[in-house]
Design a protein around this motif. Structure first.
Motif, PDB file in Angstrom:
ATOM      1  N   ASP A  56      37.879 -34.152  48.252  1.00 15.07           N
ATOM      2  CA  ASP A  56      37.915 -35.262  49.196  1.00 15.07           C
ATOM      3  C   ASP A  56      36.498 -35.769  49.419  1.00 15.07           C
ATOM      4  O   ASP A  56      35.531 -35.096  49.127  1.00 15.07           O
ATOM      5  CB  ASP A  56      38.594 -34.887  50.515  1.00 15.07           C
ATOM      6  CG  ASP A  56      37.870 -33.811  51.285  1.00 15.07           C
ATOM      7  OD1 ASP A  56      36.644 -33.929  51.452  1.00 15.07           O
ATOM      8  OD2 ASP A  56      38.514 -32.857  51.730  1.00 15.07           O
ATOM      9  N   CYS A  74      40.298 -38.304  51.425  1.00  9.40           N
ATOM     10  CA  CYS A  74      41.059 -38.503  50.186  1.00  9.40           C
ATOM     11  C   CYS A  74      40.063 -38.326  49.039  1.00  9.40           C
ATOM     12  O   CYS A  74      38.873 -38.137  49.272  1.00  9.40           O
ATOM     13  CB  CYS A  74      41.699 -39.891  50.150  1.00  9.40           C
ATOM     14  SG  CYS A  74      40.507 -41.235  50.233  1.00  9.40           S
ATOM     15  N   SER A  75      40.541 -38.409  47.826  1.00  7.85           N
ATOM     16  CA  SER A  75      39.621 -38.257  46.694  1.00  7.85           C
ATOM     17  C   SER A  75      38.670 -39.451  46.654  1.00  7.85           C
ATOM     18  O   SER A  75      39.021 -40.560  47.089  1.00  7.85           O
ATOM     19  CB  SER A  75      40.401 -38.160  45.386  1.00  7.85           C
ATOM     20  OG  SER A  75      40.879 -39.417  45.004  1.00  7.85           O
TER      21      SER A  75
END
Length: 156
Positions: free
Chosen positions: A60, A19-20
């Motif tokens: 990510d 994810c970020s």
């Protein structure tokens, strides 16, 4: 892919870094009971600071971490323009003296060590070409082609 983060009274939680970096840091703060306004970082078992907070441009966070790696949760404290790192694992100094010594030597975070983004590559290209005075807009190239009578679907 997952990573394990140690904090508190020898607690360990698993996180998915796919994810970020911002979402990952917010999730770590929430699950590890750290105030949302606090600045945090992660330290790996080799004593390398991961500088996740400086890698926010990444799509990510997977490229920052090692799969199944174990990381220690740190809180950044800023005093007199200097950044200090405090490990949030109780008994860290006694259980990991070699890492505690490395952590004490750190005075400020390093630059992000991940691969450059396309935005970074574009800005470097613009800086290089602007220094050489070679920037021309695509509209002026199109006008020149129109004026010369040549029509093409691709402008170089």
């Amino acid at each position: 892919m997952f990573i394990a983060i140690k904090f508190g009274d020898d607690e360990k939680l698993l996180f998915n870094p796919d994810c970020s970096p911002k979402i990952l840091l917010d999730n770590i703060k929430r699950r590890c009971r750290v105030p949302l306004q606090a600045d945090i970082e992660l330290l790996n078992e080799d004593g390398e600071l991961k500088n996740v907070s400086q890698c926010m441009q990444e799509r990510d966070a997977c490229g920052i971490f090692t799969d199944r790696g174990i990381y220690f949760l740190l809180r950044l404290e800023k005093k007199d323009g200097r950044v200090t790192h405090k490990c949030l694992l109780n008994g860290f100094t006694e259980s990991h003296p070699h890492l505690a010594a490395k952590l004490e030597d750190l005075s400020s975070p390093k630059q992000c060590e991940s691969r450059p983004t396309s935005k970074d590559k574009f800005s470097k290209m613009v800086k290089r070409t602007s220094r050489a005075g070679l920037i021309t807009s695509s509209t002026s190239k199109i006008k020149k082609l129109r004026d010369s009578g040549k029509t093409t679907s691709r402008v170089k």
